[in-house]
Design a protein around this motif. Structure first.
Motif, PDB file in Angstrom:
ATOM      1  N   ARG A   1     -26.884  28.157 -61.669  1.00  0.00           N
ATOM      2  CA  ARG A   1     -27.640  27.883 -62.889  1.00  0.00           C
ATOM      3  C   ARG A   1     -27.093  28.808 -63.972  1.00  0.00           C
ATOM      4  N   LEU A   2     -26.676  28.213 -65.086  1.00  0.00           N
ATOM      5  CA  LEU A   2     -26.122  28.998 -66.174  1.00  0.00           C
ATOM      6  C   LEU A   2     -27.227  29.380 -67.154  1.00  0.00           C
ATOM      7  N   VAL A   3     -27.238  30.625 -67.570  1.00  0.00           N
ATOM      8  CA  VAL A   3     -28.233  31.105 -68.519  1.00  0.00           C
ATOM      9  C   VAL A   3     -27.658  31.171 -69.926  1.00  0.00           C
ATOM     10  N   THR A   4     -26.495  30.593 -70.105  1.00  0.00           N
ATOM     11  CA  THR A   4     -25.800  30.703 -71.376  1.00  0.00           C
ATOM     12  C   THR A   4     -26.551  30.016 -72.506  1.00  0.00           C
ATOM     13  N   GLY A   5     -27.164  28.881 -72.258  1.00  0.00           N
ATOM     14  CA  GLY A   5     -27.873  28.157 -73.315  1.00  0.00           C
ATOM     15  C   GLY A   5     -28.941  28.993 -73.998  1.00  0.00           C
ATOM     16  N   PRO A   6     -29.896  29.537 -73.239  1.00  0.00           N
ATOM     17  CA  PRO A   6     -30.913  30.378 -73.886  1.00  0.00           C
ATOM     18  C   PRO A   6     -30.330  31.644 -74.516  1.00  0.00           C
ATOM     19  N   VAL A   7     -29.314  32.212 -73.903  1.00  0.00           N
ATOM     20  CA  VAL A   7     -28.704  33.420 -74.460  1.00  0.00           C
ATOM     21  C   VAL A   7     -28.024  33.094 -75.784  1.00  0.00           C
TER      22      VAL A   7
ATOM     23  N   LEU B   1     -30.567  32.959 -78.528  1.00  0.00           N
ATOM     24  CA  LEU B   1     -30.962  34.291 -78.983  1.00  0.00           C
ATOM     25  C   LEU B   1     -29.880  34.917 -79.868  1.00  0.00           C
ATOM     26  N   ILE B   2     -28.642  34.760 -79.461  1.00  0.00           N
ATOM     27  CA  ILE B   2     -27.528  35.303 -80.251  1.00  0.00           C
ATOM     28  C   ILE B   2     -27.450  34.599 -81.601  1.00  0.00           C
ATOM     29  N   TYR B   3     -27.696  33.295 -81.609  1.00  0.00           N
ATOM     30  CA  TYR B   3     -27.667  32.541 -82.868  1.00  0.00           C
ATOM     31  C   TYR B   3     -28.706  33.078 -83.846  1.00  0.00           C
ATOM     32  N   TRP B   4     -29.939  33.264 -83.366  1.00  0.00           N
ATOM     33  CA  TRP B   4     -30.988  33.747 -84.258  1.00  0.00           C
ATOM     34  C   TRP B   4     -30.724  35.183 -84.705  1.00  0.00           C
ATOM     35  N   ALA B   5     -30.165  36.004 -83.826  1.00  0.00           N
ATOM     36  CA  ALA B   5     -29.813  37.366 -84.214  1.00  0.00           C
ATOM     37  C   ALA B   5     -28.727  37.353 -85.293  1.00  0.00           C
ATOM     38  N   GLY B   6     -27.750  36.476 -85.151  1.00  0.00           N
ATOM     39  CA  GLY B   6     -26.692  36.353 -86.156  1.00  0.00           C
ATOM     40  C   GLY B   6     -27.235  35.873 -87.484  1.00  0.00           C
ATOM     41  N   LEU B   7     -28.197  34.931 -87.430  1.00  0.00           N
ATOM     42  CA  LEU B   7     -28.824  34.491 -88.685  1.00  0.00           C
ATOM     43  C   LEU B   7     -29.591  35.632 -89.350  1.00  0.00           C
ATOM     44  N   GLY B   8     -30.164  36.508 -88.554  1.00  0.00           N
ATOM     45  CA  GLY B   8     -30.826  37.680 -89.106  1.00  0.00           C
ATOM     46  C   GLY B   8     -29.851  38.597 -89.830  1.00  0.00           C
TER      47      GLY B   8
END
Length: 130
Positions: free
Chosen positions: A24-30, A33-40
């Motif tokens: 099971r890959l956890v990359t999607g949720p990670v 999170l990285i996307y929203w942090a970058g938008l911040g």
């Protein structure tokens, strides 16, 4: 489909095992999170551009400072908008790569299942008489 049933049957221990074995890959949720942090970070940049433009306008009273602050504000906000688009494209690229990986894994499992069925239904090979 069978692996999904097996992982549900194993319970919470199965989730831990899936994470350890990369089933099971956890990359999607990670990536989200990285996307929203970058938008911040991009929002902080945009706020700093607005602050710099206001500071430039208030530095000296007069028309010259306003004429200098307006292009700084417009250019900075355009750069921030371009950064948002580039960041979105970057994150979507990673999501697409990992989805391709998941699709290839599913195709490989289906192919292995087809080969197993074909091998089970194939009659045993006869030795040549000679």
């Amino acid at each position: 489909m069978a692996s999904a049933r097996n992982s549900k049957a194993r319970g919470s221990n199965g989730l831990f095992w899936d994470l350890l074995t990369f089933d099971r890959l956890v990359t999607g949720p990670v990536i989200h999170l990285i996307y929203w942090a970058g938008l911040g970070v991009v929002a902080l940049f945009a706020f700093s551009v607005v602050g710099a433009a206001v500071g430039l306008a208030l530095k000296e009273p007069g028309l010259q400072s306003l004429l200098l602050a307006f292009p700084v504000l417009i250019a900075g906000l355009l750069v921030a908008a371009a950064m948002v688009l580039l960041w979105r494209a970057f994150c979507e690229f990673y999501v697409a790569i990992f989805r391709i990986s998941e699709d290839l894994r599913a195709l490989r499992q289906a192919s292995d299942a087809d080969h197993a069925v074909a091998a089970a239904t194939r009659p045993p090979a006869q030795k040549p008489v000679g």
